[in-house]
Design an enzyme around this catalytic site. Sequence first.
Site, PDB file in Angstrom:
ATOM      1  N   CYS A   3     -15.183   4.496 -50.171  1.00 53.47           N
ATOM      2  CA  CYS A   3     -15.215   3.034 -50.097  1.00 53.47           C
ATOM      3  C   CYS A   3     -14.091   2.492 -49.210  1.00 53.47           C
ATOM      4  CB  CYS A   3     -15.107   2.462 -51.510  1.00 53.47           C
ATOM      5  SG  CYS A   3     -14.893   0.678 -51.526  1.00 53.47           S
ATOM      6  N   CYS A   5     -11.489   0.465 -51.266  1.00 53.44           N
ATOM      7  CA  CYS A   5     -10.618   1.362 -52.052  1.00 53.44           C
ATOM      8  C   CYS A   5      -9.540   1.962 -51.148  1.00 53.44           C
ATOM      9  CB  CYS A   5     -11.420   2.479 -52.712  1.00 53.44           C
ATOM     10  SG  CYS A   5     -12.327   1.999 -54.201  1.00 53.44           S
ATOM     11  N   ASP A  19      -8.840 -10.993 -43.853  1.00 54.04           N
ATOM     12  CA  ASP A  19     -10.121 -10.538 -43.321  1.00 54.04           C
ATOM     13  C   ASP A  19      -9.950 -10.219 -41.838  1.00 54.04           C
ATOM     14  OD1 ASP A  19     -13.336 -11.007 -44.335  1.00 54.04           O
ATOM     15  OD2 ASP A  19     -12.948 -10.682 -42.202  1.00 54.04           O
ATOM     16  N   HIS A  39     -12.864   0.203 -58.590  1.00 54.88           N
ATOM     17  CA  HIS A  39     -14.066   0.091 -57.757  1.00 54.88           C
ATOM     18  C   HIS A  39     -15.227  -0.456 -58.582  1.00 54.88           C
ATOM     19  CE1 HIS A  39     -16.860   0.954 -54.499  1.00 54.88           C
ATOM     20  NE2 HIS A  39     -17.699   1.287 -55.473  1.00 54.88           N
ATOM     21  N   ASN A  93     -20.112 -12.722 -51.959  1.00 53.33           N
ATOM     22  CA  ASN A  93     -21.469 -12.316 -51.590  1.00 53.33           C
ATOM     23  C   ASN A  93     -21.882 -11.129 -52.458  1.00 53.33           C
ATOM     24  OD1 ASN A  93     -21.466 -14.218 -49.466  1.00 53.33           O
ATOM     25  ND2 ASN A  93     -20.362 -12.779 -48.156  1.00 53.33           N
ATOM     26  N   HIS A 102     -15.355  -8.428 -53.949  1.00 49.83           N
ATOM     27  CA  HIS A 102     -14.267  -9.167 -53.294  1.00 49.83           C
ATOM     28  C   HIS A 102     -14.556 -10.652 -53.294  1.00 49.83           C
ATOM     29  CE1 HIS A 102     -17.140  -7.830 -50.185  1.00 49.83           C
ATOM     30  NE2 HIS A 102     -16.883  -8.968 -49.545  1.00 49.83           N
TER      31      HIS A 102
END
Length: 124
Positions: free
Chosen positions: A12, A15, A38, A54, A98, A111
């Site tokens: 990930c 992660c 971002d 996670h 999202n 997130h």
Amino acid sequence: MSSLVQDHHPDCLFCKIAARKIPSKVVFDNEEFFAFHDINPWAPVHFLIIPKMHIPSMAQLEAEHAGMIGRMMTLVPQLAAQEGCNPYPEGGFRLVTNTGAEGGQEVHHLHFHVMGGPRPWARG
Ligand code: 5GP
Ligand code: ZN
């Protein structure tokens, strides 16, 4: 607990960012959460807050996560102010999460997007 929820997922991206194996512009780091800018900002301020555990998305949240998600939400105004969002009500910020392909999710580690700063923004 759902088998999709893990301490750490080896493949990930987020992660790896939380473990600082991949560099990022760090906004916040404690035992439970990590926040970073971002890479493709939509707004003058645009950072992401993630739990270090996670969890793929909001879709996996269960009652046992209520405390965690509450603590994550209370970080939002604190970090928004720290990162330069102007004070409410003239300033403020947008909180977006999202979920799944139809929800526009690309990275499958839960997130929050926090966006703010003077308009116009690139998107949103
Ligand atoms: P999603 O579409 O899953 O809600 O949002 C994923 C976000 O992660 C996107 O806004 C994208 O710009 C950001 N992102 C993707 N890869 C990286 C990366 O390697 N580093 C950082 N800092 N952000 C990333
Ligand atoms: Zn992850």
